[in-house]
Design an enzyme around this catalytic site. Sequence first.
Site, PDB file in Angstrom:
ATOM      1  N   ARG A   1      -6.788   9.414   8.368  1.00  0.00           N
ATOM      2  CA  ARG A   1      -5.914   9.311   7.967  1.00  0.00           C
ATOM      3  C   ARG A   1      -6.400  10.403   6.401  1.00  0.00           C
ATOM      4  O   ARG A   1      -7.410   9.696   6.477  1.00  0.00           O
ATOM      5  CB  ARG A   1      -6.185   7.984   6.900  1.00  0.00           C
ATOM      6  N   GLY A   2      -5.874  10.012   5.443  1.00  0.00           N
ATOM      7  CA  GLY A   2      -6.495  10.830   4.196  1.00  0.00           C
ATOM      8  C   GLY A   2      -6.428  12.281   4.270  1.00  0.00           C
ATOM      9  O   GLY A   2      -6.901  13.048   5.449  1.00  0.00           O
ATOM     10  N   ALA A   3      -5.671  13.285   3.514  1.00  0.00           N
ATOM     11  CA  ALA A   3      -5.626  14.796   3.976  1.00  0.00           C
ATOM     12  C   ALA A   3      -6.863  15.705   4.036  1.00  0.00           C
ATOM     13  O   ALA A   3      -6.808  16.545   4.844  1.00  0.00           O
ATOM     14  CB  ALA A   3      -5.207  15.856   2.223  1.00  0.00           C
TER      15      ALA A   3
ATOM     16  N   GLN B   1      -3.865   0.921   3.196  1.00  0.00           N
ATOM     17  CA  GLN B   1      -5.005   1.857   2.899  1.00  0.00           C
ATOM     18  C   GLN B   1      -5.856   1.461   2.069  1.00  0.00           C
ATOM     19  O   GLN B   1      -7.073   1.519   2.211  1.00  0.00           O
ATOM     20  CB  GLN B   1      -5.322   3.438   2.840  1.00  0.00           C
TER      21      GLN B   1
ATOM     22  N   ASP C   1      -2.098  15.052  -1.705  1.00  0.00           N
ATOM     23  CA  ASP C   1      -2.259  15.890  -0.089  1.00  0.00           C
ATOM     24  C   ASP C   1      -1.799  16.822  -0.572  1.00  0.00           C
ATOM     25  O   ASP C   1      -1.531  17.422   0.441  1.00  0.00           O
ATOM     26  CB  ASP C   1      -1.042  14.438   0.438  1.00  0.00           C
TER      27      ASP C   1
ATOM     28  N   ASN D   1       1.395  12.482  -3.099  1.00  0.00           N
ATOM     29  CA  ASN D   1       0.046  11.371  -3.186  1.00  0.00           C
ATOM     30  C   ASN D   1       0.951  10.414  -2.640  1.00  0.00           C
ATOM     31  O   ASN D   1       1.848  10.439  -2.486  1.00  0.00           O
ATOM     32  CB  ASN D   1      -0.151  11.271  -4.245  1.00  0.00           C
ATOM     33  N   LYS D   2       0.128   9.703  -1.662  1.00  0.00           N
ATOM     34  CA  LYS D   2       0.849   9.032  -1.099  1.00  0.00           C
ATOM     35  C   LYS D   2       1.810   7.820  -2.026  1.00  0.00           C
ATOM     36  O   LYS D   2       1.717   7.432  -3.094  1.00  0.00           O
ATOM     37  CB  LYS D   2      -0.414   7.760  -0.756  1.00  0.00           C
TER      38      LYS D   2
HETATM   39  O1  MRU Z   1      -0.134   8.372   4.738  1.00  0.00           O
HETATM   40  P1  MRU Z   1      -2.113   8.760   4.872  1.00  0.00           P
HETATM   41  O2  MRU Z   1      -3.072   7.263   5.054  1.00  0.00           O
HETATM   42  O3  MRU Z   1      -2.763   9.914   5.692  1.00  0.00           O
HETATM   43  O4  MRU Z   1      -2.302   9.062   3.148  1.00  0.00           O
HETATM   44  C1  MRU Z   1      -3.263   8.728   2.974  1.00  0.00           C
HETATM   45  C2  MRU Z   1      -2.839   9.219   1.485  1.00  0.00           C
HETATM   46  O5  MRU Z   1      -1.907   9.552   1.431  1.00  0.00           O
HETATM   47  C3  MRU Z   1      -4.311   9.505   0.611  1.00  0.00           C
HETATM   48  O6  MRU Z   1      -4.154   9.241  -0.822  1.00  0.00           O
HETATM   49  C4  MRU Z   1      -4.578  10.820   0.270  1.00  0.00           C
HETATM   50  O7  MRU Z   1      -4.781  11.823   1.334  1.00  0.00           O
HETATM   51  C5  MRU Z   1      -5.019  11.746  -0.678  1.00  0.00           C
HETATM   52  S1  MRU Z   1      -6.482  11.687  -0.370  1.00  0.00           S
HETATM   53  C6  MRU Z   1      -6.850  12.449   0.428  1.00  0.00           C
END
Ligand code: MRU
Length: 361
Positions: A55-57, A203, A244, A254-255
Amino acid sequence: MKVKLEGKVEHFRTVWMENDIVKMIDQPKLPHKFEILTLKNYKETAEAIRNMNVRGAGAIGVTAGFAIAQAALEAPYDTTESLQKYVQEAADFVKATRPTAQNLFYAVEKVLNKVKSHPTIMGAKFSAKRLAQTLADEDANACKKIGEYGEPLLKDGCNLLTHCNAGWLAFTDYGSALSPVYIAKEKGKKIFVYSDETRPRLQGANLTAWELGQNGIEHRIIADNASGWLMQLGKVDIIIVGADRIAANGDTANKIGTYEKAVIAKENNIPFYIAAPTSTFDLKCENGKGIPIEERDEKEVLYIQGYSDTTKGVETVRISPKESHALNYAFDVTPAKYITGIITEKGIVKPDKESIEKLLQ
Ligand code: MRU
């Protein structure tokens, strides 16, 4: 980053490639279990992105780059045309896993173009693998730089709020929003972090809290809807979140829930920063309206997963009436006007078209 495992401290990257096999920390198992997933081919690696094992960009992007390298390595054909066709199909497959994180598309295009530009089969395979590794290293280096540029924003003893996970688990190493916290800690500063739990996938409660704990950073998990009240009470000095995808004018996806934090921060005169490597910018999106927002399965909202102290295992339970349905947008867009600055590996940039263009030249 260092992880404490049964008394021993080991260094891990979030995702890496070893003997053409992709390995990653299996994030849905955290914080209850620390396990490494082994992915033998590009389809398995792509499924790990789709299923949110990673997870995370940033981490998604690096994984996507490795997936394309795996496709090049495993391609069973003996002409450059057939190799390129196989890798193009893999690229389409990987790009369809998750729509919002720009880093995924950035990495796929880079490795795919490398394969297409190489005149020999062996050369294409080798250079795809080498480039995917370079992208992983660049991600880690960029995150460390983000920490160095962001650290002076954090006064000794300050209280920082973050949303979702933008720590080292969301990248190859260091993270984006949490990188300044880790660098500040290395410099002897004491930083306190409020971590939004981040419904529905938690998360913040699962990942951010775990990695802050591993790194000895004092923190509290808060319910997502508690942050406004804490800001009003003067308990939040600064907010840093990840991104993201960042549009050409600074609007940032972002989330889900980030937007409301930014609006309340402005109302309370609290600086609100985005932290992201330049691979997260998408100049093809003029503004936030062009950013595709992922909608996920309603089950993520209707059910909740956690460790049962009674059965000593992870369980999933329904938290809603059987007849109810849910809406589950995974991201939202924060307009640039609410953002104080964007912390990148090239410095802190104002969220406007001109400054972003100059930064990315
Ligand atoms: O859906 P996910 O768990 O991949 O999302 C993660 C997030 O939204 C983070 O806040 C985001 O990727 C920014 S930091 C890389």
